[in-house]
Design an enzyme around this catalytic site. Structure first.
Site: not given
Lengths: 236, 286, 287
Positions: B36, B246, B249, B271, B277
């Site tokens: 980080g 979606c 799909c 998506c 997808c």
């Protein structure tokens, strides 16, 4: 023995004008539990300074003040603060009040230091103030606008409410009429009965007769005469 | 330098010279050991304008070996112009295998999304970051933000979130949501949306963040705690796509791109992760 | 000591909270010089100034100490050193609740110092801009202190901040206004709320009423007194005004030229000042 004063001296040094003023010139005495000692003398005789030295508003120049085996002249500031809050009460001759605090709160404060809740403290304060004949509507007013007599009673109430072991009173009845004086005297005698040692300065011989076991007559910073009340008062 | 089969260009393998690669890899190692924390690095010129992922590219190019398989996505899509261009550069300078399958890739470079499919321990995700400093929102001076990180004094960011909650009743930060990494450093999650943030927490894969213009690299090693800043009584929430699915799909639990169809303002959802997808359509997963 | 002290109220228990030893701050003009401050607080050899010179004192729990002095006395510098705004040249400070009162606060790292400020202390600066953020709301400024002390429950933070703002009589409709639009007295009240937010053990006030209108001053001091009494917070208040000191202080410490010239019970300092300088100051009090 509650209080023992040995050869107490106080000299004020005013640096700006290079002058010194001796207010106490070797004061010695002792006081027991429940004793009421009246102090008489002209202004400038050292009466107020004596009380102030015991209370530590003034710093003694020499001598010792033994309170219950503690030498107050050698005690640290925080020890004195503790004593003032729990043991030693003082009423100044100047009728000054804390601004913008209501009468009830002024008198309740010492109980809050002792651990009372604000409510209980206020209740006790109100009760005491009523006994000292402070009118109901004044309880929640600011004492700054009160008459001299009213202010005096408020300050007195504040000093006695926590039942101090030693009470120092500087002209506590000077501004009071006969009626209020009577009430104040009653209260002081009650405290005396409960064991409070009281040192009070008075001009009024009647009150001295009613209250004091002994009288000190002060002059030029010394106790010139001391003895039982009736003895001293006869002399004067 | 080897030409013809491997490298059709006059550049080094994967474009960057070996010294640059070593510098970047060293900084990557440092970043991994301080999860980080932003590590400055000597960012090089890349044949791409700043702001188009030069940091991410330098990381990827420094890591590529002959056996690597690379996937590049932009806005979740393998077909975007940026992704195509990056793949072309890679192909030209090292001719390694390119894929659109997130499961196949050993390195995935992305701008804006983490792939929907869970990545595994041997995979590395490289994110392109425009603004690495999470505190910039509340403090404009670099000297001060560095001190805040050093002393772990993130109260200014908390204050921002508090005022946001007071004003709007909820935290309105969309992208760049601040997270605490390994309980120590506050990290900026640009460019990923809130939706992807939970995927960082204890992920199995290594995630690297590169900011070319700002010259910083930071990292979230595998199995590292990454928690979004949240108040105890106002939990962190991801985008809400409930009730939507979606168009292509049928998936209902992925991050969607919203497309406004016509003048009527009607919306369609597809998506964002096109590779995912496509896979779903191929295998007809319901 | 005989059996005087009973339980109950904190003040009068004589429990030491803070101990300051030989605190010194020298603004050095020449680091190689072995400073000579025999004749005051300016070095006779190089002109360096000792803003604070060998100041020692102690503060008990629940006690109010007022440090009184004129400009240049070092009183504000002393307070800023205690709040870690300024680093001392020499000296130690011990807080009874921090490592059993055995660790010098100045020897810890800046992160620990910040923690001490956030958890154990509250500060009210003379200039409110030093203590509160103008671009943040009143509630936000109080929340700032709580957030710095790791409060993480939004509801609790909000309620606490509103409770404190009510206590300092900030009107409800201004809770969410940016403080840059507040009057001077109001800004100070927000500062007080902020300082009290996390129930600190030690409250530091640097000329909190200077520059405010008289009635505003009085109201502010009353507020401070009432909060101080209610919570029994040990307090150090710096002021140049004995009148202000009188309203709150149990003890007064008089400073001049970086040193403590005299210290004692508040009423004693006011009625029976010993030191020449103290007498000068007392005699200069108007009315």
């Amino acid at each position: 023995m509650v209080l023992e004063i040995k050869d107490l001296r106080k000299t004020f040094t005013m640096h700006a004008i290079g002058k010194q003023l001796t207010a106490l010139n070797g004061v010695s005495f002792s006081a027991n539990e429940g004793e009421f000692i009246g102090i008489m003398g002209k202004s400038g005789s050292g009466k107020s300074t004596l009380l102030k030295c015991i209370y530590r508003t003034c710093l003694p120049t020499a001598g010792s003040i033994i309170y219950h085996n503690i030498d107050l002249t050698k005690a640290k500031d925080n020890e004195i603060i503790a004593l003032r809050r729990k043991e030693i009460g003082y009423v100044s001759q100047f009728l000054r009040v804390i601004p913008r605090v209501t009468t009830v709160d002024v008198v309740a404060e010492p109980l809050i230091w002792k651990g009372y809740t604000r409510e209980k403290a206020r209740d006790e304060a109100s009760y005491l103030l009523r006994k000292l004949e402070i009118k109901e509507e004044l309880l929640n007013a600011y004492p700054t606008t009160f008459s001299g007599g009213e202010k005096q009673r408020v300050n007195l109430a504040r000093a006695i409410i926590s039942r101090p072991s030693l009470l120092l009173l500087d002209e506590p009845t000077s501004a009071l009429d006969a009626e209020s004086s009577k009430k104040v005297v009653e209260m002081m005698l009650k405290l005396k009965q409960e064991g409070t040692t009281i040192l009070g300065t008075f001009h009024n011989t009647e009150i001295l007769k009613k209250t004091s076991d002994r009288i000190f007559f002060m002059k030029n910073g010394c106790i010139e005469k001391t003895g039982k009340t009736h003895e001293i008062l006869e002399m004067i | 330098m080897l030409k013809n089969e491997i490298n059709q260009s006059h550049y080094n393998f994967a474009f960057l010279d070996e010294n640059t690669k070593r510098e970047v890899r060293r900084k990557i190692l440092k970043a991994i050991s301080i999860p980080g924390h932003q590590i400055p690095f000597a960012s090089r010129e890349i044949p791409l304008a700043k702001g188009f992922g030069t940091g991410g590219i330098q990381i990827t190019l420094s890591l590529l070996g002959r056996e690597d398989i690379l996937k590049v996505i932009d806005q979740g899509s393998d077909d975007s112009v940026n992704a195509i261009n990056i793949k072309r550069l890679v192909k030209k300078t090292c001719n390694i295998e390119i894929t659109e399958d997130a499961k196949q890739a050993s390195i995935i470079q992305s701008r804006h999304r983490i792939p929907e499919e869970k990545l595994e321990n041997h995979q590395i995700l490289v994110l392109q970051v425009p603004f690495p400093e999470p505190l910039r929102r509340v403090e404009s001076e670099e000297k001060k933000t560095r001190r805040m990180h050093a002393e772990m004094d993130y109260s200014r960011m908390w204050l921002y979130l508090y005022e946001d909650l007071i004003k709007h009743g909820e935290i309105t930060i969309g992208a760049r949501y601040p997270v605490m990494v390994n309980g120590r450093y506050l990290m900026d999650t640009t460019p990923i949306p809130r939706w992807d943030i939970p995927n960082l927490n204890y992920s199995e894969n290594l995630t690297l963040f590169g900011a070319g213009r700002e010259k910083r690299i930071y990292a979230v090693p595998p199995y590292t705690e990454v928690l979004p800043l949240e108040f105890k009584d106002h939990a962190f929430r991801v985008e809400d796509f409930s009730g939507k699915s979606c168009e292509k799909c049928g998936a209902s639990n992925t991050f969607f791109d919203e497309i406004i169809v016509d003048e009527s303002g009607a919306r369609r959802y597809v998506c964002s992760d096109t590779g995912f997808c496509k896979k779903r359509r191929e295998y007809n997963v319901a | 000591m005989c059996a005087l002290i009973q339980d109950s109220a904190k003040k009068g228990e004589n429990i030491m909270l803070l101990e300051v030893k030989a605190l010194t701050k020298i603004y050095s003009k020449n680091d190689t010089c072995k400073h000579d401050f025999e004749k005051g607080n300016v070095c006779v050899k190089c002109g360096s100034v000792a803003a604070v010179k060998d100041v020692s004192f102690r503060l008990d729990e629940g006690e109010v100490l007022s440090i009184v002095g004129e400009s240049g006395s070092g009183k504000s510098t002393l307070l800023k050193i205690l709040y870690f705004d300024i680093e001392p040249t020499r000296g130690e400070t011990y807080l009874s609740s921090f490592e059993g009162g055995k660790r010098n606060l100045f020897s810890v790292d800046s992160k620990r110092k910040r923690e001490l400020r956030n958890f154990n202390m509250g500060m009210v600066y003379q200039n409110p801009e030093d203590g509160i953020k103008p671009g943040i709301s009143a509630s936000g400024n109080v929340a700032d202190k709580l957030l710095a002390a790791n409060w993480r429950d939004f509801g609790r933070i909000k309620n606490r901040s509103l409770e404190l703002l009510s206590k300092t009589e900030i009107p409800e409709q201004r809770f969410y206004d940016l403080t840059k639009n507040f009057s001077g007295g109001m800004k100070q009240r927000v500062q007080i709320s902020k300082a009290m937010a996390n129930n600190p053990e030690l409250l530091l006030l640097d000329e909190p009423t200077t520059g405010l209108d008289v009635s505003v001053q009085a109201r502010l001091l009353d507020m401070i007194r009432s909060i101080q009494q209610e919570l029994g917070i040990a307090t150090i208040m710096v002021t140049h005004d004995f009148g202000v000191a009188k309203t709150l202080a149990d003890r007064i410490m008089v400073m001049c030229g970086g040193v403590v010239v005299e210290s004692g019970l508040a009423d004693q300092i006011l009625e029976d000042p010993q030191h020449e300088y103290t007498q000068l100051l007392i005699n200069s009090i108007l009315g």
